[in-house]
Design a protein around this motif. Structure first.
Motif, mmCIF file in Angstrom:
data_model
loop_
_atom_site.group_PDB
_atom_site.id
_atom_site.type_symbol
_atom_site.label_atom_id
_atom_site.label_comp_id
_atom_site.label_asym_id
_atom_site.label_seq_id
_atom_site.Cartn_x
_atom_site.Cartn_y
_atom_site.Cartn_z
ATOM 1 N N TYR A 1 3.899 -6.499 -19.073
ATOM 2 C CA TYR A 1 3.574 -5.924 -17.429
ATOM 3 C C TYR A 1 3.394 -4.467 -17.916
ATOM 4 C CZ TYR A 1 7.286 -8.443 -15.025
ATOM 5 O OH TYR A 1 7.045 -9.100 -13.459
ATOM 6 N N PHE A 2 3.127 -3.779 -19.103
ATOM 7 C CA PHE A 2 2.265 -2.849 -18.936
ATOM 8 C C PHE A 2 1.038 -2.749 -19.457
ATOM 9 C CE2 PHE A 2 0.395 0.277 -22.596
ATOM 10 C CZ PHE A 2 0.854 2.157 -21.192
ATOM 11 N N ARG A 3 0.413 -3.983 -19.952
ATOM 12 C CA ARG A 3 -1.293 -4.304 -20.149
ATOM 13 C C ARG A 3 -1.407 -4.666 -19.217
ATOM 14 N NH1 ARG A 3 -0.453 -7.670 -24.590
ATOM 15 N NH2 ARG A 3 -0.180 -9.444 -23.324
ATOM 16 N N SER A 4 -1.273 -5.553 -18.361
ATOM 17 C CA SER A 4 -1.634 -6.083 -16.637
ATOM 18 C C SER A 4 -1.025 -5.244 -15.943
ATOM 19 C CB SER A 4 -0.433 -7.735 -16.809
ATOM 20 O OG SER A 4 0.822 -7.136 -15.759
ATOM 21 N N SER A 5 -1.458 -3.650 -15.931
ATOM 22 C CA SER A 5 -0.931 -3.197 -14.932
ATOM 23 C C SER A 5 -2.128 -1.558 -15.334
ATOM 24 C CB SER A 5 0.444 -1.836 -15.102
ATOM 25 O OG SER A 5 1.021 -2.889 -14.815
ATOM 26 N N PHE A 6 -3.032 -1.889 -15.320
ATOM 27 C CA PHE A 6 -4.185 -1.196 -16.233
ATOM 28 C C PHE A 6 -5.690 -1.727 -16.062
ATOM 29 C CE2 PHE A 6 -0.418 1.253 -17.155
ATOM 30 C CZ PHE A 6 -0.473 2.512 -16.812
ATOM 31 N N VAL A 7 -6.471 -1.788 -15.469
ATOM 32 C CA VAL A 7 -7.918 -1.498 -15.486
ATOM 33 C C VAL A 7 -8.276 -2.036 -16.600
ATOM 34 C CG1 VAL A 7 -9.926 -1.977 -14.936
ATOM 35 C CG2 VAL A 7 -8.170 -2.150 -12.785
ATOM 36 N N CYS A 8 -8.154 -0.889 -17.436
ATOM 37 C CA CYS A 8 -8.612 -0.110 -18.505
ATOM 38 C C CYS A 8 -8.185 -1.004 -19.471
ATOM 39 C CB CYS A 8 -7.895 1.215 -18.495
ATOM 40 S SG CYS A 8 -8.631 2.326 -17.820
ATOM 41 N N LEU A 9 -6.931 -1.445 -19.473
ATOM 42 C CA LEU A 9 -6.518 -2.752 -20.317
ATOM 43 C C LEU A 9 -6.856 -4.080 -20.552
ATOM 44 C CD1 LEU A 9 -2.476 -0.466 -21.294
ATOM 45 C CD2 LEU A 9 -5.113 -0.291 -22.887
ATOM 46 N N SER A 10 -6.541 -4.814 -19.328
ATOM 47 C CA SER A 10 -6.825 -5.832 -19.272
ATOM 48 C C SER A 10 -7.980 -6.808 -17.892
ATOM 49 C CB SER A 10 -5.446 -6.174 -18.485
ATOM 50 O OG SER A 10 -5.161 -6.067 -17.212
ATOM 51 N N GLY A 11 -8.756 -5.565 -17.468
ATOM 52 C CA GLY A 11 -10.179 -5.765 -16.648
ATOM 53 C C GLY A 11 -9.418 -5.967 -14.967
ATOM 54 N N TYR A 12 -10.556 -6.805 -14.530
ATOM 55 C CA TYR A 12 -9.786 -7.579 -13.007
ATOM 56 C C TYR A 12 -8.092 -8.039 -12.870
ATOM 57 C CZ TYR A 12 -10.793 -12.271 -14.969
ATOM 58 O OH TYR A 12 -10.567 -13.351 -15.381
ATOM 59 N N ARG A 13 -7.822 -8.121 -13.990
ATOM 60 C CA ARG A 13 -6.295 -8.800 -13.848
ATOM 61 C C ARG A 13 -5.654 -8.181 -13.338
ATOM 62 N NH1 ARG A 13 -8.462 -11.130 -18.867
ATOM 63 N NH2 ARG A 13 -9.332 -13.206 -19.233
ATOM 64 N N LEU B 1 -5.576 -6.548 -11.108
ATOM 65 C CA LEU B 1 -6.283 -6.557 -9.815
ATOM 66 C C LEU B 1 -5.258 -7.398 -8.826
ATOM 67 C CD1 LEU B 1 -9.907 -5.541 -9.550
ATOM 68 C CD2 LEU B 1 -7.815 -3.463 -9.419
ATOM 69 N N GLN B 2 -4.045 -8.622 -9.996
ATOM 70 C CA GLN B 2 -3.225 -9.157 -8.799
ATOM 71 C C GLN B 2 -2.821 -8.663 -8.029
ATOM 72 O OE1 GLN B 2 -0.353 -10.236 -9.857
ATOM 73 N NE2 GLN B 2 -0.647 -12.408 -9.318
ATOM 74 N N CYS B 3 -4.171 -9.935 -7.063
ATOM 75 C CA CYS B 3 -3.039 -9.031 -5.901
ATOM 76 C C CYS B 3 -1.138 -9.895 -5.325
ATOM 77 C CB CYS B 3 -3.447 -10.415 -4.287
ATOM 78 S SG CYS B 3 -2.789 -11.804 -4.774
ATOM 79 N N GLY B 4 -1.275 -10.440 -6.611
ATOM 80 C CA GLY B 4 0.791 -10.820 -6.600
ATOM 81 C C GLY B 4 1.350 -9.386 -6.852
ATOM 82 N N ALA B 5 0.968 -8.841 -7.885
ATOM 83 C CA ALA B 5 1.313 -7.714 -7.643
ATOM 84 C C ALA B 5 1.273 -6.153 -6.950
ATOM 85 C CB ALA B 5 0.849 -7.414 -9.397
ATOM 86 N N LEU B 6 -0.182 -6.520 -6.421
ATOM 87 C CA LEU B 6 -0.472 -5.021 -5.661
ATOM 88 C C LEU B 6 -0.048 -5.435 -4.134
ATOM 89 C CD1 LEU B 6 -4.255 -5.052 -6.300
ATOM 90 C CD2 LEU B 6 -2.585 -3.655 -7.567
ATOM 91 N N ARG C 1 -3.141 -17.841 -11.078
ATOM 92 C CA ARG C 1 -2.664 -16.688 -11.760
ATOM 93 C C ARG C 1 -2.759 -15.296 -10.695
ATOM 94 N NH1 ARG C 1 -3.066 -17.764 -18.068
ATOM 95 N NH2 ARG C 1 -1.899 -19.777 -17.567
ATOM 96 N N MET C 2 -4.318 -15.605 -9.835
ATOM 97 C CA MET C 2 -4.566 -14.541 -8.735
ATOM 98 C C MET C 2 -3.405 -13.339 -7.990
ATOM 99 S SD MET C 2 -6.629 -12.874 -10.358
ATOM 100 C CE MET C 2 -7.454 -11.424 -9.161
ATOM 101 N N CYS C 3 -2.906 -14.867 -7.326
ATOM 102 C CA CYS C 3 -2.224 -14.103 -6.324
ATOM 103 C C CYS C 3 -0.351 -15.141 -6.760
ATOM 104 C CB CYS C 3 -2.664 -14.955 -4.912
ATOM 105 S SG CYS C 3 -2.793 -16.969 -4.800
ATOM 106 N N GLU C 4 0.043 -14.964 -7.386
ATOM 107 C CA GLU C 4 1.720 -15.300 -7.629
ATOM 108 C C GLU C 4 2.259 -14.450 -7.940
ATOM 109 O OE1 GLU C 4 1.922 -17.107 -11.859
ATOM 110 O OE2 GLU C 4 0.480 -14.729 -13.070
ATOM 111 N N VAL C 5 3.328 -14.479 -7.382
ATOM 112 C CA VAL C 5 4.324 -13.532 -7.250
ATOM 113 C C VAL C 5 4.878 -12.974 -8.538
ATOM 114 C CG1 VAL C 5 4.718 -13.342 -4.327
ATOM 115 C CG2 VAL C 5 6.701 -14.979 -6.513
ATOM 116 N N ASP C 6 5.288 -11.802 -8.325
ATOM 117 C CA ASP C 6 6.304 -10.711 -9.553
ATOM 118 C C ASP C 6 7.111 -12.296 -10.616
ATOM 119 O OD1 ASP C 6 4.733 -8.602 -10.019
ATOM 120 O OD2 ASP C 6 6.006 -7.243 -8.835
#
Length: 373
Positions: A258-270, A272-277, A301-306
């Protein structure tokens, strides 16, 4: 006859005894036989207890040897992937970028909470008119009861969707406002020993410690569970220990991802996953149409919910750890292998995987994972 004082009938027929004398002798012989049987049984019990104790000591030594080998293996694997000075410097710069991005995401989720609030009030009013919402209960409890009434996945449709939507943005606002700042500050203040979220998991499943005999449990723990639920602590606390082990491992794994996938600086475009946003609202309008009927496999994986993403992460983490465990113990067949339940927690429907992982009893073992080679 006068000298002995015995009855004349006994002198004439010495084998004849009164019934009382015969009964007393028979009872004494029965008592002697019972005492001998008890002595033999006690000796057998002592021998059985001594054999069981020797067996347990042998199992405990093998378990200790296995744990030492597992820890040594994990230490060696971690040393191979330990980041150097250049990677730690880059990671520190990434933390600076995360600290800036954190403020932007806090503002985004705050605005999303404000926009979702009117729809939340409408949904709560609708449920209260139908007597499905109790003002004295927490929102999570009311939502859980409403889902049971409306059915599976009803939280992604009206009237429960606005409630789930607001809860989603509140949760992420809390993450970026309360939890992530302390972690980022720790990494900035300790550039040489940070919480390295980009690290690869090298851990493997460990075998359980051999059970403590029930007689030791009763004397050590006072048999607290026996007074409460009628069973000894050894059987009552087995499930609790298993729950704690799996819970700690999975929560730590999910926290890193969760921490790694929550920042563009760590995981890039991932990140910006619309399921989390955007939250649960994308389930009905985007995710379900994309994947068809296979909603639980995380195909998009781009629009799957949490909820779906968390279950996919658990399956992936368990599968990778299971493969590492099988590889290690196949290379060391002399060590104690883990219990079958460790290799079976990922089976079944992903709908209730977390509950199965933490609470449900293990399924039939996968023999190919347990046998050497």
């Amino acid at each position: 006859w006068l000298a002995t004082g015995a009855p004349l009938r006994e002198l004439v027929h010495p084998h004849v005894r009164p019934a009382a004398a015969m009964g007393g002798r028979a009872s004494r012989e029965a008592a002697i036989d019972a005492s001998r049987a008890e002595s033999v049984a006690a000796a057998g019990v002592k021998e059985a207890q001594a054999a069981a104790e020797r067996l347990r000591e042998g199992q405990l030594e093998l378990w200790q040897e296995t744990i030492a080998a597992v820890e040594g293996h994990e230490r060696e694997q971690w040393e191979k992937i330990t980041p150097g000075c250049c990677r730690l410097t880059l990671y520190w710069i990434q933390m600076v970028g995360c600290s800036v991005e954190m403020f932007l995401r806090n503002g985004y989720h705050a605005v999303a909470c404000i926009l979702a609030l009117p729809f939340y009030l409408l949904a709560v009013g609708y449920l209260r008119r139908r007597k499905l919402w109790v003002a004295t209960l927490p929102a999570e409890e009311n939502l859980r009861k409403a889902v049971k009434i409306y059915g599976k996945d009803s939280q992604y449709h009206w009237p429960l969707l606005p409630i789930e939507q607001l809860s989603h943005h509140q949760l992420w606002f809390l993450m970026f406002f309360n939890y992530f700042p302390s972690l980022i500050w720790h990494n900035l203040a300790n550039p040489g020993r940070p919480f390295f979220a980009d690290g690869q998991d090298v851990s493997i499943y460990r075998p359980k410690k051999p059970k403590i005999p029930q007689r030791i449990v009763a004397t050590t723990f006072g048999d607290c569970c026996h007074e409460i639920c009628g069973v000894l602590c050894n059987s009552c606390c087995k499930a609790c220990c298993s729950v704690c082990d799996h819970c700690c491992e999975m929560v730590f794994t999910l926290g890193i991802r969760y921490f790694r996938s929550s920042f563009v600086c760590l995981s890039g475009y991932r990140a910006l996953q619309c399921g989390a946003l955007c939250g649960p609202c994308v389930r009905g309008c985007c995710y379900d149409p994309c994947v068809g009927g296979k909603t639980e496999q995380g195909l998009c994986r781009m629009c799957e919910v949490d909820e779906i993403r968390s279950r996919r992460w658990i399956r992936e983490a368990h599968g990778e750890k299971m493969q590492r465990t099988a590889t290690f113990f196949d290379a060391h067949p002399e060590l104690m292998r883990p219990d079958p339940e460790y290799f079976d927690v990922g089976r079944g429907s992903a709908e209730s995987l977390m509950a199965r992982l933490l609470l449900e009893e293990c399924s039939p073992p996968q023999e190919q994972m347990l046998k050497p080679g």
